[in-house]
Design a protein around this motif. Sequence first.
Motif, PDB file in Angstrom:
ATOM      1  N   MET A 122     -10.499 -16.097 -31.339  1.00  0.00           N
ATOM      2  CA  MET A 122     -10.129 -17.419 -30.836  1.00  0.00           C
ATOM      3  C   MET A 122     -11.027 -18.473 -31.473  1.00  0.00           C
ATOM      4  SD  MET A 122     -11.743 -17.228 -26.978  1.00  0.00           S
ATOM      5  CE  MET A 122     -11.060 -15.596 -26.658  1.00  0.00           C
ATOM      6  N   LYS A 125     -12.632 -23.699 -29.286  1.00  0.00           N
ATOM      7  CA  LYS A 125     -12.088 -24.296 -28.064  1.00  0.00           C
ATOM      8  C   LYS A 125     -11.516 -23.247 -27.119  1.00  0.00           C
ATOM      9  CE  LYS A 125     -10.890 -28.667 -30.310  1.00  0.00           C
ATOM     10  NZ  LYS A 125      -9.797 -29.625 -30.650  1.00  0.00           N
ATOM     11  N   ARG A 127      -9.000 -21.092 -27.912  1.00  0.00           N
ATOM     12  CA  ARG A 127      -7.569 -20.879 -28.143  1.00  0.00           C
ATOM     13  C   ARG A 127      -7.373 -19.666 -29.051  1.00  0.00           C
ATOM     14  NH1 ARG A 127      -5.823 -26.758 -30.228  1.00  0.00           N
ATOM     15  NH2 ARG A 127      -7.371 -26.115 -31.773  1.00  0.00           N
ATOM     16  N   TYR A 129      -5.866 -17.073 -31.584  1.00  0.00           N
ATOM     17  CA  TYR A 129      -4.926 -17.166 -32.698  1.00  0.00           C
ATOM     18  C   TYR A 129      -4.694 -15.827 -33.394  1.00  0.00           C
ATOM     19  CZ  TYR A 129      -9.159 -17.572 -35.646  1.00  0.00           C
ATOM     20  OH  TYR A 129     -10.369 -17.368 -36.258  1.00  0.00           O
ATOM     21  N   ARG A 160      -1.013 -22.465 -37.596  1.00  0.00           N
ATOM     22  CA  ARG A 160      -1.014 -23.142 -36.292  1.00  0.00           C
ATOM     23  C   ARG A 160      -1.505 -24.572 -36.428  1.00  0.00           C
ATOM     24  NH1 ARG A 160      -5.898 -22.122 -32.346  1.00  0.00           N
ATOM     25  NH2 ARG A 160      -6.747 -23.421 -34.033  1.00  0.00           N
ATOM     26  N   GLY A 200      -5.572 -20.865 -23.481  1.00  0.00           N
ATOM     27  CA  GLY A 200      -6.209 -22.019 -24.095  1.00  0.00           C
ATOM     28  C   GLY A 200      -5.230 -23.076 -24.564  1.00  0.00           C
ATOM     29  N   TYR A 201      -3.930 -22.793 -24.434  1.00  0.00           N
ATOM     30  CA  TYR A 201      -2.913 -23.731 -24.881  1.00  0.00           C
ATOM     31  C   TYR A 201      -2.206 -24.422 -23.704  1.00  0.00           C
ATOM     32  CZ  TYR A 201      -3.504 -21.356 -29.362  1.00  0.00           C
ATOM     33  OH  TYR A 201      -4.030 -20.822 -30.514  1.00  0.00           O
TER      34      TYR A 201
END
Length: 213
Positions: A122, A125, A127, A129, A160, A200-201
């Motif tokens: 991730m 932050k 998030r 990926y 992304r 996280g999204y």
Amino acid sequence: MRKLKIATITAVASILLFSAMAFAEEPVQVWETDLVAAKAKADKDGKDLLVFFLAKNEFESDVLEKALLSKPNLQTELSKKYILFRFDIAKDKKDIPEAMQKIIIEEAFKIGLYGFPTMTIMDSKGRVYFICRKLEFVTQDQVAEFLEIVKRSEISKLKRDEQFAKADTVKGKDRVMELNNAFFFLQKFGNIFDGYGLFGYDNEIQEIIKILI
């Protein structure tokens, strides 16, 4: 006089040798076991967070530990770009405070835990990926191959971020389309399916819902 010089040279050489050995044996980075601290460190250092969930006495986890995670050269390479976090459900549980265990277990499934071993990457932050669940490469000492897999994860992050950048240039349903494209690339290149790993999204998901309703 000559004996004094020889003794001095020998002493200096011994000190230098000892210092070199101490420096060589110093670990580059200890695997973090406090998820909150690991996230804070990633955010502070601007590094991504590489997470491993392991299970003691589970075959693939044990092979992964022996073949890869215990290798100093692997830790050296990974720590250049990542904060390293690991949680062994059997091995480390007794050493981790109960409150931290709860946090890790609650967040584990949000950030991509799907059996053992699981690797999740991730950004700073938080998030996710990239998720790797089927670690077939751990059956041999294949550090280089593993690093190549980690490197390929960067494609997911790049795609992304490209879509997020496009989304910032448009509004309404066009923005929704670009955000959805970002999630599509996370699925295609990051192995994130069925909602797993979309941790996280929340802001992006809530924005899509708000625009469409």
